[in-house]
Design an enzyme around this catalytic site. Structure first.
Site, mmCIF file in Angstrom:
data_model
loop_
_atom_site.group_PDB
_atom_site.id
_atom_site.type_symbol
_atom_site.label_atom_id
_atom_site.label_comp_id
_atom_site.label_asym_id
_atom_site.label_seq_id
_atom_site.Cartn_x
_atom_site.Cartn_y
_atom_site.Cartn_z
ATOM 1 C CG HIS A 100 -8.657 -3.131 -2.115
ATOM 2 N ND1 HIS A 100 -9.619 -2.553 -2.939
ATOM 3 C CD2 HIS A 100 -8.460 -2.527 -1.157
ATOM 4 C CE1 HIS A 100 -9.944 -1.458 -2.213
ATOM 5 N NE2 HIS A 100 -9.551 -1.358 -0.988
ATOM 6 C CG ASP A 140 -1.982 1.098 0.958
ATOM 7 O OD1 ASP A 140 -3.254 0.349 0.798
ATOM 8 O OD2 ASP A 140 -1.844 2.196 1.105
ATOM 9 C CG HIS A 182 -6.697 -3.043 3.192
ATOM 10 N ND1 HIS A 182 -5.934 -1.833 3.314
ATOM 11 C CD2 HIS A 182 -7.987 -2.890 2.920
ATOM 12 C CE1 HIS A 182 -6.856 -0.845 2.383
ATOM 13 N NE2 HIS A 182 -8.109 -1.590 2.260
ATOM 14 C CD GLN A 225 -14.901 -0.894 -2.336
ATOM 15 O OE1 GLN A 225 -15.945 -1.290 -2.340
ATOM 16 N NE2 GLN A 225 -14.056 -1.798 -3.405
ATOM 17 C CB SER A 226 -10.962 5.173 -1.151
ATOM 18 O OG SER A 226 -9.685 4.352 -1.043
ATOM 19 C CG ASN A 230 -12.169 -0.992 4.204
ATOM 20 O OD1 ASN A 230 -12.408 -1.219 5.183
ATOM 21 N ND2 ASN A 230 -10.902 -0.224 3.939
HETATM 22 P P1 5GP Z 1 -10.009 1.151 0.794
HETATM 23 O O1 5GP Z 1 -9.796 2.672 1.215
HETATM 24 O O2 5GP Z 1 -10.423 1.321 -0.833
HETATM 25 O O3 5GP Z 1 -9.872 0.100 1.451
HETATM 26 O O4 5GP Z 1 -8.212 0.810 0.349
HETATM 27 C C1 5GP Z 1 -7.474 1.553 -1.029
HETATM 28 C C2 5GP Z 1 -6.071 1.534 -0.603
HETATM 29 O O5 5GP Z 1 -5.252 1.745 -1.669
HETATM 30 C C3 5GP Z 1 -5.602 2.432 0.124
HETATM 31 O O6 5GP Z 1 -5.055 1.951 1.509
HETATM 32 C C4 5GP Z 1 -4.622 3.278 -0.540
HETATM 33 O O7 5GP Z 1 -3.391 3.899 0.347
HETATM 34 C C5 5GP Z 1 -4.363 2.378 -1.560
HETATM 35 N N1 5GP Z 1 -3.871 2.916 -2.740
HETATM 36 C C6 5GP Z 1 -4.755 3.808 -3.381
HETATM 37 N N2 5GP Z 1 -3.986 4.015 -4.794
HETATM 38 C C7 5GP Z 1 -2.934 3.475 -4.602
HETATM 39 C C8 5GP Z 1 -1.868 2.963 -5.653
HETATM 40 O O8 5GP Z 1 -1.673 3.735 -6.723
HETATM 41 N N3 5GP Z 1 -0.761 2.303 -5.275
HETATM 42 C C9 5GP Z 1 -0.721 1.819 -4.129
HETATM 43 N N4 5GP Z 1 0.082 0.920 -3.765
HETATM 44 N N5 5GP Z 1 -1.793 1.869 -3.226
HETATM 45 C C10 5GP Z 1 -2.826 2.777 -3.376
#
Ligand code: 5GP
Ligand code: ZN
Length: 113
Positions: free
Chosen positions: A99, A30, A101, A93-94, A86
């Site tokens: 995915h 991440d 973690h 979820q962003s 998430n």
């Molecule tokens: P979410 O919030 O959707 O569960 O997690 C998305 C994750 O993706 C976040 O922890 C964020 O730091 C990671 N992330 C977003 N864009 C990138 C990217 O371009 N490269 C990597 N390695 N991680 C990313």
């Protein structure tokens, strides 16, 4: 999904620090780590989130958990770790590409905020 950032990472169009890769999944570190070990595990095919899993497409989730368990062992997380998904806006979820973690290397709080 042409505009999906994790599809681009899966295809190598956006660089990532890889932890594991095979024909079905990719594990990469991440960008904004929330623990000493913070790896994201994704299917290479686009599934938007846990809310889009079906009996037909969910086999890859078992594979992701097996690889996560193996990575945790290899990375020395013998004290435990957390696997998080998430889902949707309320789930935090962003990125709308399924995915998981893998977080470890520190003690985790429960319940999450
Ligand atoms: P979410 O919030 O959707 O569960 O997690 C998305 C994750 O993706 C976040 O922890 C964020 O730091 C990671 N992330 C977003 N864009 C990138 C990217 O371009 N490269 C990597 N390695 N991680 C990313
Ligand atoms: Zn995608």
């Amino acid at each position: 999904m042409s505009d999906c950032i994790f599809c681009k990472i899966a295809k190598g169009e956006i660089p990532s620090r890889k932890a594991y890769e095979d024909d079905r999944i990719l594990a990469f570190y991440d960008l904004d780590p929330q623990a000493p070990v913070h790896i994201l595990l994704i299917p290479k095919t686009h599934i938007a989130g846990a809310d889009e899993l079906t009996e037909e497409n969910s086999g890859v989730v078992a594979h992701i958990f097996c690889v996560a368990s193996r990575l945790a062992r290899e990375l020395g997380l013998e004290n435990g770790y957390r696997i998080v998904n998430n889902c949707g806006a309320d789930g935090g979820q962003s990125v709308r590409h399924l995915h998981f973690h893998l977080l470890g290397g520190r003690s985790m709080a429960w319940p999450p905020g």
